[in-house]
Design an enzyme around this catalytic site. Structure first.
Site, PDB file in Angstrom:
ATOM      1  N   ARG A   1       9.461  -6.391  10.013  1.00 43.32           N
ATOM      2  CA  ARG A   1      10.405  -7.509   9.907  1.00 43.32           C
ATOM      3  C   ARG A   1      11.189  -7.474   8.609  1.00 43.32           C
ATOM      4  O   ARG A   1      12.405  -7.649   8.573  1.00 43.32           O
ATOM      5  CB  ARG A   1       9.652  -8.832  10.070  1.00 43.32           C
ATOM      6  N   ILE A   2      10.490  -7.238   7.479  1.00 43.02           N
ATOM      7  CA  ILE A   2      11.182  -7.258   6.182  1.00 43.02           C
ATOM      8  C   ILE A   2      12.017  -5.989   5.998  1.00 43.02           C
ATOM      9  O   ILE A   2      13.193  -6.056   5.623  1.00 43.02           O
ATOM     10  CB  ILE A   2      10.171  -7.429   5.029  1.00 43.02           C
TER      11      ILE A   2
ATOM     12  N   ASP B   1       8.549   4.890   9.210  1.00 43.11           N
ATOM     13  CA  ASP B   1       7.552   3.950   9.730  1.00 43.11           C
ATOM     14  C   ASP B   1       6.684   4.705  10.715  1.00 43.11           C
ATOM     15  O   ASP B   1       7.070   5.777  11.202  1.00 43.11           O
ATOM     16  CB  ASP B   1       8.255   2.756  10.436  1.00 43.11           C
TER      17      ASP B   1
ATOM     18  N   PRO C   1       2.260  -2.939   5.106  1.00 44.96           N
ATOM     19  CA  PRO C   1       1.031  -3.586   4.629  1.00 44.96           C
ATOM     20  C   PRO C   1       0.206  -2.555   3.860  1.00 44.96           C
ATOM     21  O   PRO C   1       0.460  -1.349   3.969  1.00 44.96           O
ATOM     22  CB  PRO C   1       0.327  -3.984   5.929  1.00 44.96           C
TER      23      PRO C   1
ATOM     24  N   ASN D   1      -2.800   4.059   3.449  1.00 49.00           N
ATOM     25  CA  ASN D   1      -1.680   4.214   2.506  1.00 49.00           C
ATOM     26  C   ASN D   1      -1.996   3.701   1.093  1.00 49.00           C
ATOM     27  O   ASN D   1      -1.088   3.522   0.290  1.00 49.00           O
ATOM     28  CB  ASN D   1      -0.398   3.573   3.060  1.00 49.00           C
TER      29      ASN D   1
ATOM     30  N   ARG E   1       2.606  -4.479  -1.570  1.00 51.31           N
ATOM     31  CA  ARG E   1       1.279  -4.715  -2.143  1.00 51.31           C
ATOM     32  C   ARG E   1       1.044  -3.733  -3.299  1.00 51.31           C
ATOM     33  O   ARG E   1       1.388  -2.552  -3.197  1.00 51.31           O
ATOM     34  CB  ARG E   1       0.178  -4.526  -1.098  1.00 51.31           C
TER      35      ARG E   1
ATOM     36  N   ASP F   1       7.248  -6.465  -7.818  1.00 52.70           N
ATOM     37  CA  ASP F   1       6.849  -7.865  -7.605  1.00 52.70           C
ATOM     38  C   ASP F   1       5.339  -7.956  -7.426  1.00 52.70           C
ATOM     39  O   ASP F   1       4.783  -9.053  -7.485  1.00 52.70           O
ATOM     40  CB  ASP F   1       7.560  -8.418  -6.361  1.00 52.70           C
TER      41      ASP F   1
ATOM     42  N   GLU G   1      -3.837  -7.779  -9.447  1.00 53.69           N
ATOM     43  CA  GLU G   1      -3.087  -8.981  -9.851  1.00 53.69           C
ATOM     44  C   GLU G   1      -3.868 -10.269  -9.577  1.00 53.69           C
ATOM     45  O   GLU G   1      -3.554 -11.318 -10.135  1.00 53.69           O
ATOM     46  CB  GLU G   1      -1.734  -9.030  -9.126  1.00 53.69           C
TER      47      GLU G   1
ATOM     48  N   HIS H   1       4.499 -11.655  -8.029  1.00 50.28           N
ATOM     49  CA  HIS H   1       4.302 -11.789  -6.581  1.00 50.28           C
ATOM     50  C   HIS H   1       4.974 -13.059  -6.057  1.00 50.28           C
ATOM     51  O   HIS H   1       4.310 -13.974  -5.567  1.00 50.28           O
ATOM     52  CB  HIS H   1       2.793 -11.796  -6.248  1.00 50.28           C
TER      53      HIS H   1
END
Ligand code: NAI
Length: 327
Positions: free
Chosen positions: A153-154, A173, A204, A209, A232, A256, A261, A293
């Site tokens: 989606r992003i 992908d 994700p 990964n 992430r 980000d 974190e 984040h």
């Protein structure tokens, strides 16, 4: 129906929890802190627990199960912080809250532009009334090749946005999307490493990964490559990234998210000595922009996430079809 809400933020989430809790007929037990073994008992008698990015390991899952919890929902898209095997073991179902992709896609565009236009340096100089030009010349996106890893989606939204800048777009992908093919060329990862001037991550974090960007993959990238991560922290080996920024192999980065974190981000640590050296070093580089984040953090997102996380609890408890349930 009772829901225990952890990490509830009074300044932006509270009003929405009150509104949707009432509308959905839910009783909320709220807590401003992250869930832990010390406060798991707050969920006693609750059917559902509502969390953000704090890790839920096997022990904590067991504690929630002992409280009678049957459903755990995270007010985030990613759910890598939840031990899904433990959830299964203790019979707890898990859901997420996949709000609209535009906020993160906008943010990724911003980090790409900030990186290629050396915005961190520019802002530091302007703040010191150093109005010289030497060392802050930027590049134009239309002349660059952008590699987008993850076209869900992003990633898809970002690719559509980037197409307006006139840059060449490479995509990767596990599954290809017809929509993406209008704007980008699907290629193997190797081609992205070799040809992209900018690499931006939108997958994700999974076992497959972890440390996708490491010393070996960085060595195969173009000199001066720009790396942007709004996905992430664990996708990038921070040590390898630091070495590559120091050597000049990586020309800039926009992060980000970073490794380790949790416990730092979303808390005020200005008086504390922190034990995340990688974060301290990355923050110190003039060509690395770090934020805590918050690519997701828009007015639209907060409302949607609170509403969907509670709706998801309600649907689960009623045994109805629940689009937010992941396992
Ligand atoms: P999505 O599930 O719609 O898309 C993820 C895409 O990654 C899928 O197309 C999937 O096939 C692909 N993928 C998974 N593993 C892969 C691999 N090993 N190699 C290549 N592709 C792979 O998820 P969405 O909504 O686009 O979000 C992406 C990620 O962004 C989330 O999982 C989350 O970690 C992160 N995120 C970060 C936020 C922030 O505030 N910084 C906010 C929201 C999400």
């Amino acid at each position: 129906m009772k829901v225990a809400v952890y990490n509830l933020r009074p300044f932006d989430e509270k009003e929405w929890f009150e509104k949707y809790g009432e509308e959905l007929g839910l009783t909320l037990v709220t807590c401003p802190d992250a869930p832990s073994l010390a406060n798991a008992a707050l969920a006693e008698g609750c059917d559902c627990v509502d969390i953000i990015t704090s890790p839920i390991d096997r022990e904590l899952m067991a504690a929630f199960a002992a409280c009678g919890v049957k459903y755990l929902v995270t007010r985030t898209i990613g759910y890598d912080h939840i031990d899904l095997a433990a959830a299964k073991e203790f019979g707890i179902h898990v859901g997420n809250a996949p709000y609209g992709p535009n906020g993160v896609a906008d943010y990724a565009v911003m980090l790409i532009l900030m990186s290629i236009r050396r915005m961190k340096r520019i802002m530091q100089r302007t703040n010191m009334q150093d109005y010289t030009l030497c060392g802050i010349q930027g590049k134009e996106l239309k002349d660059m090749t952008v590699g987008v890893i993850g076209t869900g989606r992003i990633g898809r939204t970002l690719i559509r946005d980037l197409s307006g800048f006139g840059c060449r777009i490479l995509a990767h992908d596990l599954y290809e999307s017809e929509e993406v093919r209008q704007y980008a060329e699907y290629v193997p990862l190797e081609t992205i490493w070799e040809q992209a001037d900018v690499i931006t991550l939108h997958t994700p974090l999974t076992n497959d990964n972890f440390h996708l960007i490491n010393a070996d993959t960085i060595a195969r990238m173009k000199d001066g490559v720009v790396i942007v991560n709004t996905a992430r922290g664990g996708l990038i080996d921070s040590q390898a990234l630091i070495a590559a920024v120091e050597s000049g192999k990586v020309g800039a980065a926009g992060l980000d998210v970073v490794e380790k974190e949790f416990g730092l981000y979303y808390y005020d640590h200005k008086n504390d000595i922190l034990d995340n050296r990688e974060l301290a070093i990355l923050r110190s580089f003039p060509n690395v922009t770090v934020s805590h984040h918050m690519a997701f953090y828009t007015d639209n997102e907060v409302k949607t996430v609170v509403r969907d996380s509670l709706s998801s609890c309600r649907l689960f408890m009623e045994g109805k079809e629940n689009p937010w349930e992941v396992v």
